[in-house]
Write a protein that holds these residues in place. Structure first.
Motif, PDB file in Angstrom:
ATOM      1  N   SER A 280       0.830  -1.201   0.000  1.00 26.89           N
ATOM      2  CA  SER A 280       0.000   0.000   0.000  1.00 26.89           C
ATOM      3  C   SER A 280       0.866   1.252   0.000  1.00 26.89           C
ATOM      4  CB  SER A 280      -0.916   0.018   1.227  1.00 26.89           C
ATOM      5  OG  SER A 280      -0.204   0.470   2.378  1.00 26.89           O
ATOM      6  N   LYS A 282       1.136   3.342   2.184  1.00 28.43           N
ATOM      7  CA  LYS A 282       1.716   3.529   3.518  1.00 28.43           C
ATOM      8  C   LYS A 282       2.758   2.462   3.851  1.00 28.43           C
ATOM      9  CE  LYS A 282      -2.469   5.644   5.459  1.00 28.43           C
ATOM     10  NZ  LYS A 282      -3.505   5.547   6.522  1.00 28.43           N
ATOM     11  N   GLY A 283       2.921   1.475   2.937  1.00 22.93           N
ATOM     12  CA  GLY A 283       3.904   0.432   3.183  1.00 22.93           C
ATOM     13  C   GLY A 283       3.340  -0.832   3.795  1.00 22.93           C
ATOM     14  N   LYS A 284       2.036  -0.885   3.963  1.00 23.39           N
ATOM     15  CA  LYS A 284       1.418  -2.110   4.466  1.00 23.39           C
ATOM     16  C   LYS A 284       1.409  -3.158   3.363  1.00 23.39           C
ATOM     17  CE  LYS A 284       0.280   0.061   8.298  1.00 23.39           C
ATOM     18  NZ  LYS A 284       1.014  -0.186   9.568  1.00 23.39           N
ATOM     19  N   GLN A 286      -0.166  -6.666   1.797  1.00 21.67           N
ATOM     20  CA  GLN A 286      -1.343  -7.528   1.767  1.00 21.67           C
ATOM     21  C   GLN A 286      -1.118  -8.649   0.759  1.00 21.67           C
ATOM     22  OE1 GLN A 286      -4.278  -3.591   2.172  1.00 21.67           O
ATOM     23  NE2 GLN A 286      -4.784  -5.181   0.690  1.00 21.67           N
ATOM     24  N   GLU A 294      -3.629  -7.469   6.680  1.00 20.99           N
ATOM     25  CA  GLU A 294      -2.228  -7.057   6.726  1.00 20.99           C
ATOM     26  C   GLU A 294      -1.308  -8.247   6.975  1.00 20.99           C
ATOM     27  OE1 GLU A 294       0.661  -4.102   9.313  1.00 20.99           O
ATOM     28  OE2 GLU A 294      -1.443  -3.510   8.999  1.00 20.99           O
ATOM     29  N   ASP A 297       4.630  -4.947   7.195  1.00 18.02           N
ATOM     30  CA  ASP A 297       4.810  -3.514   7.018  1.00 18.02           C
ATOM     31  C   ASP A 297       6.255  -3.269   6.604  1.00 18.02           C
ATOM     32  OD1 ASP A 297       5.173  -0.756   7.296  1.00 18.02           O
ATOM     33  OD2 ASP A 297       3.818  -0.606   9.009  1.00 18.02           O
ATOM     34  N   LYS A 299       7.890  -0.669   6.441  1.00 17.70           N
ATOM     35  CA  LYS A 299       8.590   0.319   7.260  1.00 17.70           C
ATOM     36  C   LYS A 299       9.238  -0.326   8.476  1.00 17.70           C
ATOM     37  CE  LYS A 299       5.874   4.425   6.014  1.00 17.70           C
ATOM     38  NZ  LYS A 299       5.030   5.543   6.515  1.00 17.70           N
ATOM     39  N   GLN A 300       8.761  -1.523   8.814  1.00 17.95           N
ATOM     40  CA  GLN A 300       9.249  -2.183  10.025  1.00 17.95           C
ATOM     41  C   GLN A 300       9.936  -3.520   9.767  1.00 17.95           C
ATOM     42  OE1 GLN A 300       5.904  -2.545  12.702  1.00 17.95           O
ATOM     43  NE2 GLN A 300       5.279  -0.424  12.407  1.00 17.95           N
ATOM     44  N   SER A 310       5.389 -14.348   6.875  1.00 15.97           N
ATOM     45  CA  SER A 310       4.094 -13.823   7.305  1.00 15.97           C
ATOM     46  C   SER A 310       3.104 -14.964   7.561  1.00 15.97           C
ATOM     47  CB  SER A 310       3.510 -12.883   6.246  1.00 15.97           C
ATOM     48  OG  SER A 310       2.127 -12.673   6.484  1.00 15.97           O
TER      49      SER A 310
END
Length: 364
Positions: A280, A282-284, A286, A294, A297, A299-300, A310
């Protein structure tokens, strides 16, 4: 070395799952107001979008372990002023890059730049055979003419153009004309998307979703046309198309072969989490853009770690967890059902595909 694989999928199977396609929503900003939009697109960009530097890091991480086709999408990806910087960086890293756009922002200059940096293909959304239907669905007058003009600019620049059409009740009566339009305008491909009720699509699902029986008829028609017309045809978000192909080939006593690599690849139905993932704005992460569950992420976490570890992806890779008739269907390996539509109907992405009329022969 990553952590051990959990969820019933052993270390020895990890190599089987490599991302073939990565869909990256660069922005949710968009100049149109499409009634079915997955992204619930807005006229302004979101301040939480990944920065250019974060985008470069994500590209580095993808290229470090995989060689997918990277589809830059939105919203409208050309809304981002750094679109060409991000696309160029990905191409220089060796990734095959495609662009998914509404086509209305493409002029001669942009078309030439798309060609120059090496984008392989551009898909343009065409959701009606005429401007009344398309513009009504896209929410802006003139969108149809501008999309076709954008396609022409790209073709003149030497870029392959694909038409994407989301089929719902509003345009199902025009699909033959849409196919003729794609041939007439010399598109290299027509990809048919069956409406998935997410984003704005949730608001129109009850009125616009085709009944399962009509869904089956459309896919049968699409297969027959794919044998006749001089362009690539692919059904997307329609995994039981792969069942229909096999059923019709068996009726004819024919053997079917699929292209398994490149832009025209056809491997199996739902690839969410097994051959495809979505990032996404925002970096999520899917399983796909239509399944709002989700998985990680960026970013993390590192992209490779999300892909390999996952719990959401691992569950999707374990076909024994499919429920209902999908869990006992003999076409399970080539179809899987649409996990996003199952989630919409039941809240469980491993439930049976709700828009499939086929009754499996197998029993548990």
């Amino acid at each position: 070395m990553g952590h051990p694989i959990h969820g019933g999928i052993g270390e020895h199977t990890r190599k089987e799952y490599v991302p073939r396609l990565v869909f990256w929503e660069l922005t949710e900003g968009c100049n149109l107001k499409c009634v079915h939009c997955r992204a619930t697109a807005k006229p302004n960009r979101n301040q939480e979008e990944l920065t250019t530097e974060e985008a470069y890091r994500v590209i580095d991480e993808i290229a470090s372990f995989a060689d997918p086709i990277l589809v830059l999408t939105g919203g409208e990806p050309l809304y981002r002023p750094d679109f060409f910087e991000i696309a160029t960086y990905a191409i220089h890293k060796g990734l095959k890059v495609a662009l998914a756009t509404n086509g209305t922002l493409i002029d001669q200059t942009i078309a030439k730049r798309i060609k120059e940096i090496g984008i392989r293909r551009v898909s343009i959304s065409i959701d009606g055979a005429n401007k009344n239907t398309h513009d009504g669905f896209r929410g802006i007058d003139g969108a149809f003419d501008r999309a076709l003009q954008g396609a022409k600019y790209l073709q003149d620049a030497g870029v392959d153009v694909q038409f994407n059409t989301t089929i719902s009740k509003h345009n199902v009566g025009e699909i033959e004309d849409i196919l003729r339009l794609a041939v007439e305008k010399e598109a290299v491909a027509l990809h048919l998307f069956m409406l998935v009720p997410v984003g704005c699509g949730i608001q129109i699902a009850d009125n616009e979703m085709l009944p399962a029986e009509q869904y089956e008829e459309v896919l049968g028609w699409f297969y027959e046309q794919s044998r006749e017309v001089p362009l690539e045809m692919k059904a997307t978000c329609a995994p039981h198309y792969y069942r229909i192909i096999r059923q019709k080939a068996k009726e004819r006593g024919e053997r079917i072969t699929f292209q398994t690599h490149g832009m025209a690849a056809m491997t199996k139905g739902c690839l969410a989490g097994t051959g495809v993932f979505f990032i996404s704005h925002k970096g999520k992460v899917q399983p796909c853009g239509y399944l709002p569950v989700e998985a990680g992420d960026v970013k993390q976490q590192k992209v490779e770690d999300i892909w390999n570890e996952s719990p959401v992806f691992l569950r999707l890779r374990d076909q024994s967890q499919l429920e209902g008739k999908c869990g006992v269907c003999e076409f399970q390996n080539v179809c899987m059902g649409c996990r996003a539509r199952a989630f919409y109907e039941t809240g469980n992405y491993m439930a049976a595909e709700p828009y499939c009329i086929y009754e499996p022969k197998m029993v548990r």
